[in-house]
Design an enzyme around this catalytic site. Structure first.
Site, PDB file in Angstrom:
ATOM      1  NE  ARG A 129      15.201  -1.541  31.368  1.00 12.55           N
ATOM      2  CZ  ARG A 129      15.194  -2.738  30.791  1.00 12.55           C
ATOM      3  NH1 ARG A 129      16.285  -3.461  30.785  1.00 12.55           N
ATOM      4  NH2 ARG A 129      14.087  -3.215  30.249  1.00 12.55           N
TER       5      ARG A 129
ATOM      6  NE  ARG B 136      14.433  -9.986  34.525  1.00 15.81           N
ATOM      7  CZ  ARG B 136      14.722  -9.262  33.453  1.00 15.81           C
ATOM      8  NH1 ARG B 136      15.746  -8.425  33.489  1.00 15.81           N
ATOM      9  NH2 ARG B 136      14.013  -9.374  32.349  1.00 15.81           N
TER      10      ARG B 136
ATOM     11  CG  HIS C 201      21.550  -8.025  32.968  1.00 13.60           C
ATOM     12  ND1 HIS C 201      21.646  -6.681  32.683  1.00 13.60           N
ATOM     13  CD2 HIS C 201      21.062  -8.594  31.833  1.00 13.60           C
ATOM     14  CE1 HIS C 201      21.231  -6.450  31.448  1.00 13.60           C
ATOM     15  NE2 HIS C 201      20.878  -7.574  30.916  1.00 13.60           N
TER      16      HIS C 201
ATOM     17  CG  ASP D  98      22.515  -7.867  23.223  1.00 10.33           C
ATOM     18  OD1 ASP D  98      21.269  -7.911  23.109  1.00 10.33           O
ATOM     19  OD2 ASP D  98      23.152  -8.478  24.103  1.00 10.33           O
TER      20      ASP D  98
ATOM     21  CD  GLU E  44      24.454  -8.275  30.784  1.00 14.54           C
ATOM     22  OE1 GLU E  44      23.946  -9.432  30.699  1.00 14.54           O
ATOM     23  OE2 GLU E  44      24.141  -7.327  30.028  1.00 14.54           O
TER      24      GLU E  44
HETATM   25  O1  TA6 Z   1      22.153  -8.801  28.578  1.00 17.21           O
HETATM   26  C1  TA6 Z   1      21.722  -8.130  27.415  1.00 17.21           C
HETATM   27  C2  TA6 Z   1      20.243  -8.431  27.176  1.00 17.21           C
HETATM   28  O2  TA6 Z   1      20.038  -9.823  27.036  1.00 17.21           O
HETATM   29  C3  TA6 Z   1      19.768  -7.646  25.962  1.00 17.21           C
HETATM   30  O3  TA6 Z   1      19.481  -8.490  24.869  1.00 17.21           O
HETATM   31  C4  TA6 Z   1      18.525  -6.912  26.483  1.00 17.21           C
HETATM   32  O4  TA6 Z   1      17.375  -7.701  26.295  1.00 17.21           O
HETATM   33  C5  TA6 Z   1      18.897  -6.747  27.956  1.00 17.21           C
HETATM   34  O5  TA6 Z   1      19.460  -8.000  28.309  1.00 17.21           O
HETATM   35  C6  TA6 Z   1      17.784  -6.301  28.861  1.00 17.21           C
HETATM   36  O6  TA6 Z   1      16.827  -7.314  29.001  1.00 17.21           O
HETATM   37  P1  TA6 Z   1      15.495  -6.981  29.874  1.00 17.21           P
HETATM   38  O7  TA6 Z   1      14.674  -8.233  29.841  1.00 17.21           O
HETATM   39  O8  TA6 Z   1      15.967  -6.611  31.254  1.00 17.21           O
HETATM   40  O9  TA6 Z   1      14.858  -5.784  29.190  1.00 17.21           O
END
Ligand code: TA6
Length: 301
Positions: free
Chosen positions: A74, A100, A170, A214, A273
């Site tokens: 995270r 990942r 991301h 988002d 991103e």
């Molecule tokens: O990039 C934004 C997103 O797609 C959000 O919708 C949220 O799901 C975030 O990515 C984090 O995703 P993850 O799978 O890392 O919890």
């Protein structure tokens, strides 16, 4: 490879060394004349980038982040590949693809100059990945740490048939106070609002964060800017290979619901991103390569 073997084969004395990091995963630590950085081999995942003139890391990582049980870290720069977001075929495969949460290999390390260091990691198809996604591939991430942090995600189709990709760098950025942050460069662009069922909307003015955000922005320019007055700095992102970009902040409720994010972490992070998302689908022919890249530079406000 053990940490000792990694250091024997790939370390650069006093500049790039390998250590045991988060959840016993191998990490590369870089300290050159310009900046420091940390990259976890699990996920090919940049964890930290801090130019010597900065007091705060440019990259945000949650204190609750973990690699345990195949979780994605995270924070940092998660690599979403070969799809961005939910499984495009609805087969229940992992959100944001399957690279990942795998261990990447060191391909190369190089000291470009005293203030610039490059680490290249790689991942190729296995029986396990082919069961998830039936294509041979070679994936590389080239990370250059210097006056800017540059990340190049290079896909090579090593199979006999073309395949389609969506993907993302991301990136989570550290900010001083989300209430005072503005994201600039997307004024006048349309976006898909994922908080409201992918409704198409128009961005007028700079982006302020006052609730969950988002958004997949369309037809984006190469350069975006994050104004962070609380830390008295701007972060410029320069990307190539993409026509979409995502801005995400989970805000209060989503942050509280995420076990690997602190309840108040939404106040000191924002994701901007570099993506091939939505209709920005990339097709890679057999034997061809495709590069998605982003470069991050910090200056004083
Ligand atoms: O990039 C934004 C997103 O797609 C959000 O919708 C949220 O799901 C975030 O990515 C984090 O995703 P993850 O799978 O890392 O919890």
């Amino acid at each position: 490879m053990t940490i000792d073997t990694l250091n024997q084969h790939h370390a650069i004395a006093d500049v790039l060394t390998f250590h045991t990091g988060m959840d016993d995963q191998p990490i590369a630590k870089i300290h050159n004349a310009t900046a420091t950085a940390e990259i976890c081999l699990y996920g090919g995942h940049v964890l930290s980038y801090k130019p010597h003139h900065e007091t705060e890391d440019v990259i945000f990582v949650s204190d609750l982040a973990t690699c345990a049980d195949g979780k994605a870290i995270r924070g940092g720069i998660p690599i979403c590949w070969p799809w961005f977001g939910a499984d495009p075929d609805g087969l229940g495969r992992p959100n944001h693809g399957f690279v990942r949460n795998r261990l990447w290999q060191v391909i190369a390390t190089a000291a470009i100059d005293s203030g610039t260091t490059k680490l290249t990691l790689g991942l190729s198809d296995t029986d396990d990945t082919r069961n998830l996604w039936p294509h041979p591939f070679e994936l590389a991430i080239a990370i250059t740490v210097g006056k800017a942090l540059t990340v190049e995600l290079i896909t090579r189709n090593t199979g006999l048939t073309p395949f389609k990709l969506t993907q993302a760098l991301h990136t989570y950025f550290t900010v001083g106070d989300i209430d005072r942050v503005r994201v600039r460069g997307l004024e006048g662009k349309y976006y898909l609002d994922k908080v409201e069922g992918d409704t198409r909307k128009f961005q007028s003015g700079a982006i302020a964060i006052t609730s969950e955000v988002d958004r997949i922005y369309l037809d984006v320019p190469a350069v975006l800017t994050i104004d962070d007055p609380a830390l008295d700095r701007q972060i410029h992102t320069t990307s190539s290979g993409n026509s979409t970009a995502v801005v995400w902040n989970p805000w209060i409720e989503k942050a509280a619901a995420m076990g690997d994010l602190g309840n108040t972490d939404y106040k000191t992070m924002i994701c901007v991103e570099t993506t091939n998302a939505a209709s920005d689908v990339i097709e890679v022919a057999p034997g061809e390569t495709f590069c998605l890249s982003a470069s991050y530079r910090v200056n004083r406000l």
